[in-house]
Motif scaffolding. Structure first.
Motif, PDB file in Angstrom:
ATOM      1  N   PHE A   4      16.408 -18.356  33.817  1.00 22.33           N
ATOM      2  CA  PHE A   4      16.896 -18.518  32.442  1.00 22.33           C
ATOM      3  C   PHE A   4      17.667 -19.924  32.295  1.00 22.33           C
ATOM      4  O   PHE A   4      18.210 -20.393  31.203  1.00 22.33           O
ATOM      5  N   SER A   5      17.761 -20.542  33.309  1.00 19.98           N
ATOM      6  CA  SER A   5      18.502 -21.722  33.514  1.00 19.98           C
ATOM      7  C   SER A   5      18.120 -22.872  32.708  1.00 19.98           C
ATOM      8  O   SER A   5      18.944 -23.467  32.063  1.00 19.98           O
ATOM      9  N   ALA A   6      16.854 -23.038  32.455  1.00 20.91           N
ATOM     10  CA  ALA A   6      16.251 -24.067  31.544  1.00 20.91           C
ATOM     11  C   ALA A   6      16.804 -23.743  29.986  1.00 20.91           C
ATOM     12  O   ALA A   6      17.268 -24.823  29.293  1.00 20.91           O
ATOM     13  N   TYR A   7      16.566 -22.405  29.513  1.00 19.02           N
ATOM     14  CA  TYR A   7      17.083 -22.086  28.415  1.00 19.02           C
ATOM     15  C   TYR A   7      18.741 -22.363  28.377  1.00 19.02           C
ATOM     16  O   TYR A   7      19.083 -22.840  27.227  1.00 19.02           O
ATOM     17  N   CYS A   8      19.400 -21.853  29.150  1.00 16.52           N
ATOM     18  CA  CYS A   8      20.910 -22.069  29.158  1.00 16.52           C
ATOM     19  C   CYS A   8      21.491 -23.761  28.903  1.00 16.52           C
ATOM     20  O   CYS A   8      22.391 -23.816  28.436  1.00 16.52           O
ATOM     21  N   GLY A   9      20.548 -24.279  29.717  1.00 22.18           N
ATOM     22  CA  GLY A   9      20.955 -25.643  29.856  1.00 22.18           C
ATOM     23  C   GLY A   9      20.368 -26.672  28.566  1.00 22.18           C
ATOM     24  O   GLY A   9      20.479 -27.976  28.563  1.00 22.18           O
ATOM     25  N   ARG A  10      19.752 -25.930  27.731  1.00 24.09           N
ATOM     26  CA  ARG A  10      19.099 -26.777  26.636  1.00 24.09           C
ATOM     27  C   ARG A  10      20.032 -27.752  25.855  1.00 24.09           C
ATOM     28  O   ARG A  10      19.581 -28.896  25.569  1.00 24.09           O
ATOM     29  N   ASP A  11      21.331 -27.279  25.474  1.00 22.46           N
ATOM     30  CA  ASP A  11      22.013 -28.110  24.663  1.00 22.46           C
ATOM     31  C   ASP A  11      22.988 -28.595  25.422  1.00 22.46           C
ATOM     32  O   ASP A  11      24.097 -29.123  24.749  1.00 22.46           O
ATOM     33  N   LEU A  12      23.184 -28.768  26.777  1.00 23.59           N
ATOM     34  CA  LEU A  12      24.095 -29.237  27.520  1.00 23.59           C
ATOM     35  C   LEU A  12      24.047 -30.623  27.279  1.00 23.59           C
ATOM     36  O   LEU A  12      23.198 -31.363  27.076  1.00 23.59           O
ATOM     37  N   PRO A  13      25.423 -31.326  27.309  1.00 24.39           N
ATOM     38  CA  PRO A  13      25.205 -32.970  27.110  1.00 24.39           C
ATOM     39  C   PRO A  13      24.643 -33.381  28.328  1.00 24.39           C
ATOM     40  O   PRO A  13      24.514 -32.716  29.628  1.00 24.39           O
ATOM     41  N   ALA A  14      23.867 -34.195  28.035  1.00 27.67           N
ATOM     42  CA  ALA A  14      22.900 -35.117  29.098  1.00 27.67           C
ATOM     43  C   ALA A  14      23.727 -35.683  30.311  1.00 27.67           C
ATOM     44  O   ALA A  14      23.262 -35.341  31.412  1.00 27.67           O
ATOM     45  N   GLY A  15      24.790 -35.913  30.165  1.00 37.34           N
ATOM     46  CA  GLY A  15      25.846 -36.446  31.465  1.00 37.34           C
ATOM     47  C   GLY A  15      25.418 -37.844  31.682  1.00 37.34           C
ATOM     48  O   GLY A  15      24.349 -38.280  30.986  1.00 37.34           O
ATOM     49  N   PRO A  16      25.799 -38.582  32.622  1.00 41.47           N
ATOM     50  CA  PRO A  16      25.550 -40.031  32.959  1.00 41.47           C
ATOM     51  C   PRO A  16      24.150 -39.816  33.463  1.00 41.47           C
ATOM     52  O   PRO A  16      23.634 -39.041  34.148  1.00 41.47           O
TER      53      PRO A  16
END
Length: 489
Positions: free
Chosen positions: A216-228
Motif C-alpha cells: 500500500f506504499s503507493a497509496y499512502c504516499g500519494r499526497d506526500l510533498p514531492a520533496g526536492p
C-alpha cells in the motif's frame, strides 16, 4: 459493531503497520504487489510441499467447503488419536484463526508445532507468527510440548534425486516466546479496535519496507510533498543519510567542498546537467584488457529447493548466457546458450562456454564477482571441464568499476547498475520494450517455461523473450564501453 476475523497474516500486518491491516481489510483493491511476490509465493509453496512429503504418513486438513470444516476435521483427527503429523491443522480462539503447517504428536496427549519457512534461518517476524499460533492453540486446549520455525538448512546438498531428508531444520522457540505469547490477547484487541475505526493516520517510515515491502506504499504516499527533485539520498552507499540527520534534504544545497571526490562529481553533474566523463581514464583502464574480448552475461535460477544433484538451496544455477565476441579488428559476433526445459542445464552450459569462448579471450562482465562465482561453481560441478572454466574465471574483468570511475549522468540518480547507466548513454536500447525486462522477469520466465505443463508454443515464446533480454545485456556492455572510451561519449 462488526467483529472482524483475524488470522496470523493479518496480525503480522498489524505488527508491521496498523494502517496496513486496515487497508488490507477495507480497501484491498489498492494493493500493488512487486514483481518478486509471485516468485516468493511459489518458493514458499514448494518448501511447504517438501515439508509434507517428508512425512508420507501425515494427513492434510482441507479447507473444504470452508474453514469451519477444517476446524471440525482437525478436532476429529486429534480426538480420534491420529498419530500425526497433521498438516494445516486449524484452530480458532476469540475470532483468531490459524492453520499450523505441521502438527506432530509428541506424547499420548501432547503435540509439537512447526511453522515452515523458506528462509535459511529465523527472522524477527517469524517469532510473532509463531507466538500467535501458540497462543491460539493453547487457548483452544492443545497441550503443546514445543513449537519451532522449520527453515531451510543452507548446508544441505542434494545427493539423490527426490531425497530431501535434511533439507529442513528446526529452531525451537516456544520458551523464548513466552513474553510475546502473553501479549497476544492485548495485541488482538488493539487490532480489532483499528479495524472497527476509521482509516488510521500513520506517517510513512522505515516500517513501510520492513519486514516486507508494503503493497500500500503507493497509496499512502500519494499526497506526500514531492520533496526536492535531487534529494541528498541520491548519493550512493547511504552517504545522504548524514545530511538528512543535519536537516539537509536537497543535494543542490551542498557544495563540492562538503563531499568526497566521487560525490562532488555527482553534485556537479546534477547541478550543471553535464555528465561527468573521463574518456582518457576509461580508455586507460580498458587498454589493459586483452583480445579477443568476450562480453558475457549469465542468467541464473536459485530455487530454495535444490532441483539437481550436487546443488544447494538458493545456489545460483546458470541456465542461459549471452556472449558478444569482439575481435581486435572491430568485428563482433553474437553467441548464446539457453536451457529452459527443466533439465539440469549445468553440463550443457559448461560445454557451450568451452566451445564458444576462445581460450585466449578476456571475458568482460558487469559486476564480475557474480560471473566468476558461476565459473567456479561450474568447474566444481563439471570437473572434466574445470581447467578451461577456471581459466575463464581468472580471465574475467569488470566493466562496472570502469563505468563508476569514469562516467556519471544525473539521471542515474546515484546508481551505476547497467539498467541505470545504459539509458544515459544509449536511450534507444530500451528494456521496457522487451517482454523480459530484468533478472527477476527472467527467473519467472524460466520457471514458467520449465514447468512440464507449459505448452511447446509458449515455451518457444518464452525462450525467444529470454534470448532477447540476455542479448540486450551484453550488447549494452559493448555500447557502454564504446561510449566510455569516446571523446564525445
Amino acid at each position: 459493531m462488526t467483529r472482524y476475523g483475524l488470522s496470523k497474516s493479518r496480525i503480522t500486518s498489524f505488527e508491521q503497520c496498523p494502517k496496513k491491516l486496515w487497508l488490507s481489510v477495507h480497501k484491498p483493491e489498492l494493493a500493488q504487489f512487486d514483481d518478486g511476490a509471485e516468485m516468493r509465493f511459489a518458493g514458499g509453496n514448494e518448501v511447504g510441499e517438501i515439508a509434507c512429503a517428508l512425512h508420507p504418513e501425515g494427513v492434510m486438513v482441507q479447507a473444504e467447503p470452508d474453514l469451519t470444516a477444517a476446524l471440525a476435521t482437525t478436532s476429529l483427527l486429534m480426538d480420534e488419536g491420529h498419530p500425526g503429523p497433521i498438516f494445516e491443522a486449524t484452530f480458532q480462539h476469540d475470532g483468531v484463526l490459524v492453520r499450523v503447517d505441521v502438527l506432530e504428536r509428541s506424547g499420548e496427549s501432547s503435540w509439537r508445532a512447526a511453522e515452515v519457512k523458506s528462509s535459511t534461518g529465523v527472522k524477527d517476524y517469524h517469532r510473532g507468527d509463531l507466538a500467535t499460533q501458540i497462543w491460539v492453540m493453547r487457548e483452544a486446549g492443545v497441550e503443546l510440548d514445543g513449537a519451532a520455525i522449520r527453515h531451510i538448512d543452507n548446508t544441505f546438498e542434494l545427493t539423490r534425486e527426490g531425497d530431501y531428508a535434511g533439507l529442513l531444520a528446526d529452531a525451537e522457540l516456544m520458551e523464548e516466546l513466552e513474553d510475546l505469547i502473553a501479549d497476544r490477547a492485548a495485541l488482538v484487541a488493539k487490532a480489532r479496535d483499528i479495524l472497527a475505526g476509521d482509516e488510521p493516520a500513520i506517517e510513512m517510515g522505515d516500517h513501510c519496507t520492513s519486514p516486507f515491502e508494503c503493497e500500500f506504499s503507493a497509496y499512502c504516499g500519494r499526497d506526500l510533498p514531492a520533496g526536492p527533485e535531487w534529494p541528498v539520498t541520491v548519493l550512493p552507499r547511504g552517504a545522504g543519510k548524514k545530511w538528512l540527520e543535519q536537516g539537509v534534504e536537497n543535494l543542490l544545497d551542498l557544495s563540492e567542498e562538503d563531499l568526497s571526490a566521487k560525490n562532488a562529481q555527482i553534485l556537479a553533474a546534477t547541478r550543471d546537467g553535464v555528465p561527468y566523463h573521463d574518456a582518457e581514464g576509461a580508455r586507460r583502464e580498458m587498454a589493459q584488457w586483452g583480445w579477443p574480448r568476450a562480453w558475457l552475461d549469465f542468467e541464473t535460477i536459485a530455487p530454495p529447493v535444490p532441483r539437481w544433484i550436487g546443488t544447494k538451496p538458493y545456489q545460483q544455477i546458470p541456465f542461459q548466457f549471452s556472449l558478444h565476441l569482439e575481435r581486435e579488428d572491430g568485428t563482433i559476433s553474437h553467441h548464446e546458450f539457453l536451457s529452459c526445459d527443466g533439465r539440469d542445464p549445468r553440463l550443457a552450459c559448461a560445454e557451450a562456454l568451452v566451445a564458444m569462448v576462445p581460450s585466449d579471450a578476456t571475458l568482460i562482465a558487469y559486476y564480475a564477482p557474480f560471473e566468476r562465482r558461476v565459473f567456479r561453481d561450474l568447474a566444481a560441478w563439471v570437473p572434466d571441464l574445470a581447467e578451461p572454466l577456471l581459466a575463464m574465471e581468472k580471465a574475467t574483468v569488470d566493466l562496472l568499476p570502469v563505468t563508476r570511475n569514469n562516467w556519471y549522468h544525473r539521471d542515474q540518480r546515484g546508481s551505476w547498475s547497467i539498467k541505470a547507466a545504459l539509458p544515459t548513454i544509449a536511450p534507444e536500447l530500451d528494456y521496457a520494450s522487451l517482454e523480459v525486462k530484468d533478472g527477476g522477469n527472467a527467473q519467472l520466465a524460466w520457471q514458467e517455461a520449465a514447468d512440464p505443463a507449459c505448452s511447446p508454443s509458449r515455451r518457444d515464446a518464452l525462450a525467444e523473450a529470454l534470448k532477447a533480454y540476455c542479448q540486450r545485456d551484453t550488447w549494452a556492455m559493448v555500447t557502454i564501453a564504446r561510449a566510455l572510451g569516446a571523446e564525445n561519449g
